[in-house]
Design an enzyme around this catalytic site. Structure first.
Site, mmCIF file in Angstrom:
data_model
loop_
_atom_site.group_PDB
_atom_site.id
_atom_site.type_symbol
_atom_site.label_atom_id
_atom_site.label_comp_id
_atom_site.label_asym_id
_atom_site.label_seq_id
_atom_site.Cartn_x
_atom_site.Cartn_y
_atom_site.Cartn_z
ATOM 1 N N ARG A 123 4.144 -22.599 7.054
ATOM 2 C CA ARG A 123 5.330 -22.923 7.089
ATOM 3 C C ARG A 123 6.073 -22.770 8.730
ATOM 4 N NH1 ARG A 123 8.123 -21.319 1.412
ATOM 5 N NH2 ARG A 123 7.165 -19.567 3.092
ATOM 6 N N ASP A 129 -12.289 -9.869 -5.596
ATOM 7 C CA ASP A 129 -12.295 -8.420 -5.734
ATOM 8 C C ASP A 129 -11.893 -7.882 -4.216
ATOM 9 O OD1 ASP A 129 -11.857 -5.466 -5.907
ATOM 10 O OD2 ASP A 129 -11.338 -5.868 -8.177
ATOM 11 N N HIS A 130 -12.009 -7.297 -2.875
ATOM 12 C CA HIS A 130 -12.656 -7.271 -1.954
ATOM 13 C C HIS A 130 -13.157 -5.603 -2.053
ATOM 14 C CE1 HIS A 130 -8.954 -4.743 -1.258
ATOM 15 N NE2 HIS A 130 -9.974 -4.287 -0.516
ATOM 16 N N LYS A 171 -17.703 -4.288 -0.552
ATOM 17 C CA LYS A 171 -17.966 -2.860 0.230
ATOM 18 C C LYS A 171 -19.635 -2.753 -0.279
ATOM 19 C CE LYS A 171 -13.127 -1.191 -0.380
ATOM 20 N NZ LYS A 171 -13.270 -0.311 0.357
ATOM 21 N N GLU A 218 -5.283 7.110 -2.994
ATOM 22 C CA GLU A 218 -4.501 7.079 -1.682
ATOM 23 C C GLU A 218 -4.080 7.526 -1.751
ATOM 24 O OE1 GLU A 218 -3.674 2.407 -1.595
ATOM 25 O OE2 GLU A 218 -3.618 2.861 -3.777
ATOM 26 N N ASP A 235 -2.269 -3.744 -9.977
ATOM 27 C CA ASP A 235 -2.629 -2.916 -9.156
ATOM 28 C C ASP A 235 -4.107 -2.591 -8.581
ATOM 29 O OD1 ASP A 235 -2.418 -4.432 -6.223
ATOM 30 O OD2 ASP A 235 -1.759 -1.756 -5.617
ATOM 31 N N HIS A 280 -9.700 -3.264 -9.721
ATOM 32 C CA HIS A 280 -11.218 -2.686 -8.519
ATOM 33 C C HIS A 280 -11.760 -1.891 -9.693
ATOM 34 C CE1 HIS A 280 -9.117 -4.384 -5.686
ATOM 35 N NE2 HIS A 280 -7.932 -3.721 -5.605
ATOM 36 N N LYS A 284 -1.086 6.398 -5.799
ATOM 37 C CA LYS A 284 -0.837 6.820 -4.155
ATOM 38 C C LYS A 284 -0.025 8.344 -3.950
ATOM 39 C CE LYS A 284 0.294 1.818 -3.141
ATOM 40 N NZ LYS A 284 -0.860 2.015 -2.584
#
Ligand code: NAP
Length: 506
Positions: free
Chosen positions: A54, A193-194, A198, A232, A251, A256, A356
């Site tokens: 947009r 799913d990145h 890998k 993380e 998440d 993952h 995290k």
């Protein structure tokens, strides 16, 4: 899995439309990945990229955005002044609304023109790089404008790439998958799913099935337990709004961590085809024993970070992050123990943890073998020998190590624990492609091996949804329950201590 796809050469002539091209994912991942594929000569001839969103960008402004994205985020290769003009020629932009038929009509015009002069043969990849709330409208827009075709083997073909999150529980995932399947067959739908892109994750299957020594030991006779850790150091940062709705279980674990579990636990596929591998992953997911409500607190630990120190720097508590409720009960940490009810893994616990603001950024799978019998070098009960541990490091310092006992030099028969260590970067110094490079290439090649099939996603939600429901009935009264920069809540340690085990050090 790996060699097969790489040897298939360059993809058919095609083009790519990115919906949500003004966003973070496009800038951080997609444009840098496309540029690196271009530099490596892996894009099809006369490729065309159409950004759609947009936001009001001219074609020139979109090219400036792309240049900035490549300079900032491309792996070790900022925009090369010699090559950039050629790449830039591929970039186009179409402003439009996601639910607006007229915008789709104009998009179709752009594509038709490109098909004539620039991109290829009417084959198009549609990448949904918007929040999922826009997926339904985009799907309808594609269908109604005749841009999406409904058969994988149709010529020309179209393919749809979808980002996580696929739903926020089982019923919403099913509804989203239904909406996607209205315009596209499953074989045309590529759910990213990145993690699966890998290199080190793909290496799990090579390690298991490209070597003779591991597979005979890969079962409950020899393996005591498995630990999967994705830690993380980052906090919620600018994604507080999204994270409040998601939390660590949705998440990270549902996608993952479960994908990693599948690769460790699955049976050998009968070939390296996408469906053979995904069938075995599905079997692994379906064999995870559901957690009964009365076992929830014993098997799953949730946590939320308080203020603390990460890498020596003070950081605020989750509840003080932007767009986070002051009384938030969103979990920023999850640890759980699961069992797979199948022959291979009977009685072997899989311990998963993610969070995290933990002490160290790391992603690792540790396969711990059974304890040695208490004889010979292991006779002294006061100083038992460490068991063998095979560690698969996914990030950072990607590699594989095996912990073994070795004789300490000297006259006594003393045993020290040492590591046989393979580091990816020391053996393959040229570096590895980014996950998104591999995944985008595979979409263009039509290879779905590294993408999640609908039934896999729904099987993972089937396991996770009762946990989420259980949590809605018991508000945690100890949040925040771990200090930023620590290894997580004390209760996560107890999860293993009661079984006579402990987590690997963070
Ligand atoms: N960013 C990452 O690193 C990352 C990693 C993994 C997965 N993902 C997933 O990839 C998708 C895109 O992520 P992103 O970080 O690029 O998202 P984003 O920046 O929030 O959104 C991308 C674009 O989508 C458009 N949009 C459409 N509907 C929107 C809405 N309701 N709210 C906000 N923007 C809307 C906006 O463009 P216009 O306003 O110009 O139309 C925006 O620039 C998401 O599903 C995300 O979960 C992202």
């Amino acid at each position: 899995m790996p060699e097969k796809e790489l040897s298939d050469g360059t993809p058919d002539r095609c083009g790519l439309v990115i919906f949500g091209a003004s966003g973070d994912l496009t800038r951080r991942k997609l444009l840098p990945a496309l540029y690196n594929l271009f530099l490596d000569g892996l894009l099809p001839p006369a490729f065309g990229i159409v950004g759609f969103a947009r936001s009001a960008f001219s074609r020139e402004e979109f090219r400036v955005l792309a240049r900035g994205a490549v300079d900032e985020f491309s792996r070790r290769r900022p925009a090369d002044p010699q090559r950039w003009p050629e790449f830039e020629q591929m970039l186009h932009y179409q402003q439009g609304g996601y639910g607006d038929a007229e915008s789709f009509r104009r998009l179709r015009e752009v594509q038709t023109n490109l098909d004539r002069v620039h991109a290829g043969a009417g084959n198009w990849v549609y990448y949904l790089a918007t929040p999922p709330s826009a997926y339904r409208e985009i799907g309808q827009g594609l269908e109604q404008s005749g841009l999406a075709c409904s058969r994988m083997d149709a010529k020309p073909w179209s393919r749809l790439v979808v980002e996580k999150p696929i739903g926020h529980d089982l019923s919403s995932a099913r509804a989203l998958n239904d909406a996607l399947s209205a315009g596209c067959e499953e074989s045309q739908t590529f759910r990213i799913d990145h993690y699966l892109g890998k290199e080190t994750v793909q290496n799990i299957l090579v390690l298991r099935f490209g070597n003779g020594i591991f597979e005979p030991l890969w079962n409950h006779h020899h393996i005591d337990h498995v630990q999967i850790t994705v830690a993380e150091t980052d906090g919620a940062g600018s994604r507080g709004g999204y994270y409040e709705e998601a939390g660590a279980l949705r998440d990270m674990v549902q996608n993952h961590l479960f994908q990693l579990l599948c690769l460790v636990a699955m049976e050998p596929p009968h070939n390296l085809g996408a469906d053979a591998i995904r069938d075995e992953k599905l079997q692994a997911l379906e064999s995870i024993r559901p957690i009964r409500p009365e076992e929830l607190d014993r098997q799953v630990v949730r946590g939320q970070y308080a203020a603390g120190l990460v890498d020596g720097q003070p950081v605020k508590a989750y509840r003080e992050e932007e767009k986070v409720a002051r009384e938030s009960v969103t979990e920023t940490f999850v640890a759980m123990k699961v069992y797979l009810d199948n022959w291979r893994w009977s009685g072997v616990p899989f311990y998963l943890r993610t969070g995290k603001r933990l002490a160290r950024r790391t992603a690792e799978i540790a396969i711990q073998f059974r304890k040695l019998p208490p004889i010979l070098f292991n006779r002294n009960p006061a100083r038992p020998l460490d068991p063998n541990v095979l560690s698969i490091r996914l990030q950072p310092n990607e590699g594989v190590s095996l912990q073994i006992g070795s004789k300490r030099p000297g006259p006594r028969a003393e045993v020290s624990t040492v590591k046989l260590d393979f580091g990816y970067h020391s053996v393959f110094p040229a570096g590895t492609p980014e996950a998104y490079e591999r995944l985008l290439l595979d979409v263009m090649l039509g290879d779905a091996t590294l993408f999640m099939r609908r039934d896999e996603v729904e099987a993972a939600w089937s396991f996770v949804t009762p946990i989420l429901e259980g949590w809605t009935h018991s508000t945690p009264d100890d949040f925040p329950n771990y200090v930023a920069g620590s290894a997580g809540p004390a209760r996560a340690d107890e999860l293993l201590v009661v079984d006579g085990r402990r987590w690997g050090r963070l």
